[in-house]
Write a protein that holds these residues in place. Structure first.
Motif, PDB file in Angstrom:
ATOM      1  N   LEU A 121      -0.142   5.224  -1.277  1.00 53.82           N
ATOM      2  CA  LEU A 121      -1.025   5.616  -0.192  1.00 53.82           C
ATOM      3  C   LEU A 121      -0.200   6.085   1.008  1.00 53.82           C
ATOM      4  CD1 LEU A 121      -2.960   3.834  -1.965  1.00 53.82           C
ATOM      5  CD2 LEU A 121      -4.197   3.348   0.152  1.00 53.82           C
ATOM      6  N   THR A 122      -0.741   7.012   1.764  1.00 56.84           N
ATOM      7  CA  THR A 122      -0.034   7.513   2.930  1.00 56.84           C
ATOM      8  C   THR A 122      -0.105   6.507   4.070  1.00 56.84           C
ATOM      9  OG1 THR A 122      -1.969   8.598   3.915  1.00 56.84           O
ATOM     10  CG2 THR A 122      -0.694   9.854   2.277  1.00 56.84           C
ATOM     11  N   TRP A 171      -1.356   6.962   7.022  1.00 55.22           N
ATOM     12  CA  TRP A 171      -2.669   6.984   7.652  1.00 55.22           C
ATOM     13  C   TRP A 171      -3.727   6.314   6.777  1.00 55.22           C
ATOM     14  CZ3 TRP A 171      -2.008   7.680  12.442  1.00 55.22           C
ATOM     15  CH2 TRP A 171      -1.042   8.555  12.923  1.00 55.22           C
ATOM     16  N   GLN A 172      -3.647   6.493   5.487  1.00 59.72           N
ATOM     17  CA  GLN A 172      -4.599   5.828   4.586  1.00 59.72           C
ATOM     18  C   GLN A 172      -4.434   4.313   4.653  1.00 59.72           C
ATOM     19  OE1 GLN A 172      -3.443   7.839   0.968  1.00 59.72           O
ATOM     20  NE2 GLN A 172      -5.244   9.177   0.999  1.00 59.72           N
ATOM     21  N   THR A 173      -3.187   3.870   4.682  1.00 62.08           N
ATOM     22  CA  THR A 173      -2.904   2.436   4.756  1.00 62.08           C
ATOM     23  C   THR A 173      -3.447   1.833   6.038  1.00 62.08           C
ATOM     24  OG1 THR A 173      -0.909   2.652   3.399  1.00 62.08           O
ATOM     25  CG2 THR A 173      -1.056   0.718   4.825  1.00 62.08           C
ATOM     26  N   SER A 188       0.820  -1.201   0.000  1.00 63.47           N
ATOM     27  CA  SER A 188       0.000   0.000   0.000  1.00 63.47           C
ATOM     28  C   SER A 188       0.862   1.262   0.000  1.00 63.47           C
ATOM     29  CB  SER A 188      -0.917   0.001   1.229  1.00 63.47           C
ATOM     30  OG  SER A 188      -1.718   1.157   1.267  1.00 63.47           O
ATOM     31  N   LEU A 224      -7.301   1.645   6.181  1.00 60.89           N
ATOM     32  CA  LEU A 224      -7.872   0.530   5.430  1.00 60.89           C
ATOM     33  C   LEU A 224      -7.900  -0.745   6.263  1.00 60.89           C
ATOM     34  CD1 LEU A 224      -6.420   0.957   1.816  1.00 60.89           C
ATOM     35  CD2 LEU A 224      -8.832   0.934   2.484  1.00 60.89           C
TER      36      LEU A 224
END
Length: 246
Positions: A49-50, A52-54, A44, A57
């Motif tokens: 993806l950052t 925090w985004q990772t 990821s 999820l």
């Protein structure tokens, strides 16, 4: 009547596996699969993806195959809506697990919203393999808790270490999640129809991969199930007609 048939193999008399055996087996699944969260974190983060985004999820979605499908499609340059649709359709299977597990576990209403987050391939497989409701509940809870904690922890570690690993494509870590998923799925394909659906889905997914945008082959592969069931229905109809002619 349908519910009684569906739960015919479940007993409430406590004559099942010892609790320690159920916990051991559930922890084995939770640890083995949870470690692949590292591969998701690396993939990821390597896909853009950052951190925090990772982590979000894994915390909120928590269904490995869908997570890998989403980040894989995005990393390949796919349209975000198409990528999300592919991940969504992969995750729909959990709703069917939930229908089966709701009867099997018979959890209190207050617990069900929390338990719903843990309805995934691994928890369903462990719970459905148990002979009693008590052991099914233990297996579901231990698998869900151990896998959720470890998956999120290793996702964080993977995302943090992505830069040190370098080119994630060279390591092939994006294949780790699907490989684990297939390893869990393969023993469950017991009938000819189930094997035919799986085989056709693989052929469609791989065959269309170089022809369609990222994420779309997964959606097309989902058509394998209705296609095989239609052929099976036609075959049974022809067989019934031939029997009637005799």
């Amino acid at each position: 009547m349908t519910e009684q048939t569906a739960l015919a193999h479940i007993r409430d008399d406590g004559e099942g596996k010892p609790d320690a055996v159920v916990v051991r087996d559930a922890l084995g699944v939770g640890v083995a699969v949870g470690l692949s969260g590292f591969a998701f974190g690396v993939t990821s983060a390597g896909g853009g993806l950052t951190l925090w985004q990772t982590c979000a999820l894994s915390l909120l979605v928590f269904t490995g195959a869908s997570q890998f499908a989403l980040v894989g499609a995005l990393a390949a340059g796919g349209n975000p809506l198409t990528a999300a649709a592919g991940a969504f359709f992969l995750g729909v299977r959990n709703a069917f697990y939930g229908l089966r597990l709701s009867q099997l576990l018979a959890l209190p209403r207050a617990v069900r919203p929390v338990a719903a987050q843990w309805v995934i391939d691994e928890t369903a497989a462990v719970a459905l393999a148990q002979p009693t409701r008590r052991s099914a509940r233990i297996g579901f809870a231990v698998t869900g808790l151990s896998l959720y904690v470890l998956w999120n922890l290793t996702t964080l570690l993977g995302a943090l270490g992505a830069g040190a690993i370098g080119d994630t494509d060279a390591w092939g870590l994006d294949a780790a999640g699907p490989a684990v998923f297939l390893a869990l799925l393969a023993p469950m394909l017991k009938t000819t129809t189930e094997r035919a659906v799986a085989g056709l889905a693989v052929l469609l997914g791989l065959g269309l991969l170089p022809l369609l945008p990222a994420g779309v082959p997964v959606l097309v592969a989902a058509l394998a199930a209705p296609a095989v069931l239609f052929v099976e229905g036609q075959r049974h109809k022809r067989g019934g007609v031939r029997e009637g002619e005799r």
